[in-house]
Motif scaffolding. Structure first.
Motif, PDB file in Angstrom:
ATOM      1  N   LEU A 152       7.963 -25.413 -61.234  1.00  0.00           N
ATOM      2  CA  LEU A 152       6.853 -24.463 -61.087  1.00  0.00           C
ATOM      3  C   LEU A 152       5.769 -25.101 -60.149  1.00  0.00           C
ATOM      4  O   LEU A 152       5.246 -23.923 -59.327  1.00  0.00           O
ATOM      5  CB  LEU A 152       6.259 -24.689 -62.543  1.00  0.00           C
ATOM      6  N   ILE A 153       5.195 -26.142 -59.782  1.00  0.00           N
ATOM      7  CA  ILE A 153       4.441 -26.435 -58.869  1.00  0.00           C
ATOM      8  C   ILE A 153       4.975 -25.947 -57.579  1.00  0.00           C
ATOM      9  O   ILE A 153       3.975 -25.521 -56.757  1.00  0.00           O
ATOM     10  CB  ILE A 153       4.241 -28.148 -58.942  1.00  0.00           C
ATOM     11  N   MET A 154       6.238 -26.257 -57.159  1.00  0.00           N
ATOM     12  CA  MET A 154       6.749 -25.968 -55.817  1.00  0.00           C
ATOM     13  C   MET A 154       6.571 -24.522 -55.734  1.00  0.00           C
ATOM     14  O   MET A 154       6.455 -24.045 -54.585  1.00  0.00           O
ATOM     15  CB  MET A 154       7.986 -26.682 -55.632  1.00  0.00           C
ATOM     16  N   THR A 155       7.105 -23.976 -56.655  1.00  0.00           N
ATOM     17  CA  THR A 155       7.074 -22.466 -56.596  1.00  0.00           C
ATOM     18  C   THR A 155       5.855 -21.809 -56.206  1.00  0.00           C
ATOM     19  O   THR A 155       5.624 -20.864 -55.476  1.00  0.00           O
ATOM     20  CB  THR A 155       7.694 -21.685 -57.991  1.00  0.00           C
ATOM     21  N   THR A 156       4.749 -22.251 -56.931  1.00  0.00           N
ATOM     22  CA  THR A 156       3.507 -21.969 -56.756  1.00  0.00           C
ATOM     23  C   THR A 156       2.825 -22.052 -55.401  1.00  0.00           C
ATOM     24  O   THR A 156       2.411 -21.533 -54.679  1.00  0.00           O
ATOM     25  CB  THR A 156       2.500 -22.506 -57.631  1.00  0.00           C
ATOM     26  N   ILE A 157       3.169 -23.280 -54.933  1.00  0.00           N
ATOM     27  CA  ILE A 157       2.885 -23.778 -53.544  1.00  0.00           C
ATOM     28  C   ILE A 157       3.380 -22.695 -52.394  1.00  0.00           C
ATOM     29  O   ILE A 157       2.872 -22.238 -51.467  1.00  0.00           O
ATOM     30  CB  ILE A 157       3.365 -25.448 -53.312  1.00  0.00           C
ATOM     31  N   LEU A 158       4.906 -22.687 -52.484  1.00  0.00           N
ATOM     32  CA  LEU A 158       5.544 -21.808 -51.853  1.00  0.00           C
ATOM     33  C   LEU A 158       5.128 -20.321 -51.657  1.00  0.00           C
ATOM     34  O   LEU A 158       5.082 -19.738 -50.775  1.00  0.00           O
ATOM     35  CB  LEU A 158       7.098 -21.682 -51.974  1.00  0.00           C
ATOM     36  N   SER A 159       4.686 -19.853 -52.965  1.00  0.00           N
ATOM     37  CA  SER A 159       4.197 -18.561 -52.832  1.00  0.00           C
ATOM     38  C   SER A 159       2.928 -18.347 -52.273  1.00  0.00           C
ATOM     39  O   SER A 159       2.637 -17.472 -51.655  1.00  0.00           O
ATOM     40  CB  SER A 159       4.184 -17.945 -54.426  1.00  0.00           C
ATOM     41  N   MET A 160       1.872 -19.345 -52.560  1.00  0.00           N
ATOM     42  CA  MET A 160       0.664 -19.536 -51.700  1.00  0.00           C
ATOM     43  C   MET A 160       0.899 -19.410 -50.172  1.00  0.00           C
ATOM     44  O   MET A 160       0.264 -18.742 -49.459  1.00  0.00           O
ATOM     45  CB  MET A 160      -0.179 -20.557 -51.932  1.00  0.00           C
ATOM     46  N   PHE A 161       1.934 -20.175 -49.722  1.00  0.00           N
ATOM     47  CA  PHE A 161       2.425 -20.303 -48.202  1.00  0.00           C
ATOM     48  C   PHE A 161       2.684 -19.049 -47.868  1.00  0.00           C
ATOM     49  O   PHE A 161       2.178 -18.545 -46.800  1.00  0.00           O
ATOM     50  CB  PHE A 161       3.181 -21.307 -48.068  1.00  0.00           C
ATOM     51  N   PHE A 162       3.675 -18.430 -48.531  1.00  0.00           N
ATOM     52  CA  PHE A 162       4.103 -17.018 -48.036  1.00  0.00           C
ATOM     53  C   PHE A 162       3.101 -15.861 -48.115  1.00  0.00           C
ATOM     54  O   PHE A 162       3.073 -15.078 -47.407  1.00  0.00           O
ATOM     55  CB  PHE A 162       5.495 -16.851 -48.889  1.00  0.00           C
ATOM     56  N   LEU A 163       2.078 -16.094 -49.159  1.00  0.00           N
ATOM     57  CA  LEU A 163       1.172 -15.061 -49.190  1.00  0.00           C
ATOM     58  C   LEU A 163       0.224 -14.984 -48.006  1.00  0.00           C
ATOM     59  O   LEU A 163      -0.132 -14.073 -47.237  1.00  0.00           O
ATOM     60  CB  LEU A 163       0.253 -15.153 -50.336  1.00  0.00           C
ATOM     61  N   GLY A 164       0.003 -16.479 -47.579  1.00  0.00           N
ATOM     62  CA  GLY A 164      -0.917 -16.646 -46.338  1.00  0.00           C
ATOM     63  C   GLY A 164      -0.332 -16.131 -45.104  1.00  0.00           C
ATOM     64  O   GLY A 164      -1.146 -15.668 -44.326  1.00  0.00           O
ATOM     65  N   ILE A 165       0.952 -16.435 -45.086  1.00  0.00           N
ATOM     66  CA  ILE A 165       1.704 -15.976 -43.711  1.00  0.00           C
ATOM     67  C   ILE A 165       1.949 -14.496 -43.745  1.00  0.00           C
ATOM     68  O   ILE A 165       1.604 -13.908 -42.519  1.00  0.00           O
ATOM     69  CB  ILE A 165       3.365 -16.508 -43.843  1.00  0.00           C
ATOM     70  N   ASP A 166       2.028 -13.880 -44.905  1.00  0.00           N
ATOM     71  CA  ASP A 166       2.057 -12.363 -44.757  1.00  0.00           C
ATOM     72  C   ASP A 166       0.836 -11.633 -44.604  1.00  0.00           C
ATOM     73  O   ASP A 166       0.713 -10.748 -43.730  1.00  0.00           O
ATOM     74  CB  ASP A 166       2.547 -12.076 -46.259  1.00  0.00           C
ATOM     75  N   THR A 167      -0.355 -12.309 -44.875  1.00  0.00           N
ATOM     76  CA  THR A 167      -1.605 -11.817 -44.806  1.00  0.00           C
ATOM     77  C   THR A 167      -1.982 -12.061 -43.219  1.00  0.00           C
ATOM     78  O   THR A 167      -2.479 -11.266 -42.641  1.00  0.00           O
ATOM     79  CB  THR A 167      -2.712 -12.691 -45.476  1.00  0.00           C
ATOM     80  N   VAL A 168      -1.532 -13.419 -42.457  1.00  0.00           N
ATOM     81  CA  VAL A 168      -1.659 -13.456 -41.267  1.00  0.00           C
ATOM     82  C   VAL A 168      -0.912 -12.196 -40.409  1.00  0.00           C
ATOM     83  O   VAL A 168      -1.328 -11.796 -39.533  1.00  0.00           O
ATOM     84  CB  VAL A 168      -1.475 -14.677 -40.585  1.00  0.00           C
ATOM     85  N   PHE A 169       0.338 -12.032 -40.770  1.00  0.00           N
ATOM     86  CA  PHE A 169       1.217 -11.192 -40.064  1.00  0.00           C
ATOM     87  C   PHE A 169       0.544  -9.717 -40.105  1.00  0.00           C
ATOM     88  O   PHE A 169       0.835  -8.764 -39.319  1.00  0.00           O
ATOM     89  CB  PHE A 169       2.544 -11.195 -40.795  1.00  0.00           C
ATOM     90  N   ASN A 170       0.103  -9.419 -41.327  1.00  0.00           N
ATOM     91  CA  ASN A 170      -0.405  -8.116 -41.620  1.00  0.00           C
ATOM     92  C   ASN A 170      -1.730  -7.871 -40.864  1.00  0.00           C
ATOM     93  O   ASN A 170      -1.824  -6.680 -40.392  1.00  0.00           O
ATOM     94  CB  ASN A 170      -0.539  -8.031 -43.182  1.00  0.00           C
ATOM     95  N   ALA A 171      -2.455  -8.945 -40.846  1.00  0.00           N
ATOM     96  CA  ALA A 171      -3.704  -8.796 -39.891  1.00  0.00           C
ATOM     97  C   ALA A 171      -3.293  -8.250 -38.339  1.00  0.00           C
ATOM     98  O   ALA A 171      -3.739  -7.731 -37.660  1.00  0.00           O
ATOM     99  CB  ALA A 171      -4.718 -10.093 -39.977  1.00  0.00           C
ATOM    100  N   ILE A 172      -2.280  -9.286 -37.762  1.00  0.00           N
ATOM    101  CA  ILE A 172      -1.622  -9.025 -36.463  1.00  0.00           C
ATOM    102  C   ILE A 172      -1.171  -7.718 -36.127  1.00  0.00           C
ATOM    103  O   ILE A 172      -1.698  -7.077 -35.026  1.00  0.00           O
ATOM    104  CB  ILE A 172      -0.582 -10.421 -36.140  1.00  0.00           C
ATOM    105  N   VAL A 173      -0.355  -7.286 -37.186  1.00  0.00           N
ATOM    106  CA  VAL A 173       0.435  -5.860 -36.907  1.00  0.00           C
ATOM    107  C   VAL A 173      -0.891  -4.770 -37.050  1.00  0.00           C
ATOM    108  O   VAL A 173      -0.883  -3.829 -36.129  1.00  0.00           O
ATOM    109  CB  VAL A 173       1.291  -5.728 -37.815  1.00  0.00           C
ATOM    110  N   SER A 174      -1.874  -5.167 -37.849  1.00  0.00           N
ATOM    111  CA  SER A 174      -3.008  -4.055 -38.114  1.00  0.00           C
ATOM    112  C   SER A 174      -3.773  -4.000 -36.761  1.00  0.00           C
ATOM    113  O   SER A 174      -4.214  -2.875 -36.310  1.00  0.00           O
ATOM    114  CB  SER A 174      -3.713  -4.340 -39.108  1.00  0.00           C
ATOM    115  N   TRP A 175      -3.956  -5.328 -36.209  1.00  0.00           N
ATOM    116  CA  TRP A 175      -4.819  -5.177 -34.922  1.00  0.00           C
ATOM    117  C   TRP A 175      -3.919  -4.561 -33.802  1.00  0.00           C
ATOM    118  O   TRP A 175      -4.505  -3.941 -32.931  1.00  0.00           O
ATOM    119  CB  TRP A 175      -5.032  -6.682 -34.683  1.00  0.00           C
ATOM    120  N   LEU A 176      -2.596  -5.028 -33.745  1.00  0.00           N
ATOM    121  CA  LEU A 176      -1.951  -4.436 -32.750  1.00  0.00           C
ATOM    122  C   LEU A 176      -1.715  -2.839 -32.803  1.00  0.00           C
ATOM    123  O   LEU A 176      -1.836  -2.134 -31.768  1.00  0.00           O
ATOM    124  CB  LEU A 176      -0.405  -4.976 -32.605  1.00  0.00           C
TER     125      LEU A 176
END
Length: 65
Positions: A36-60
């Motif tokens: 459960l801890i590792m799943t939560t950590i990984l979900s937060m990580f991928f949420l962050g990566i997705d947010t960054v990529f979304n910002a980059i694509v929106s900017w482009l």
């Protein structure tokens, strides 16, 4: 390849099943908590990566407008 009889097969299965080491209740709870801890950590990580990529694509795409 030699064929084994059904009785011999059942005996081999029983022998192999006797070698199984089942986890204790405490080990099961610890493993569940770790998963459960590792799943939560990984979900937060991928949420962050997705947010960054979304910002980059929106900017482009805003540059192309």
């Amino acid at each position: 390849m030699a064929k084994t009889s059904i009785g011999e097969f059942v005996n081999q299965v029983k022998t192999e099943a006797g070698k199984i080491v089942w986890p204790t209740g405490r080990e099961t709870v610890q493993t569940t908590i770790l998963v459960l801890i590792m799943t939560t950590i990984l979900s937060m990580f991928f949420l962050g990566i997705d947010t960054v990529f979304n910002a980059i694509v929106s900017w482009l795409t805003s540059l192309a407008r």
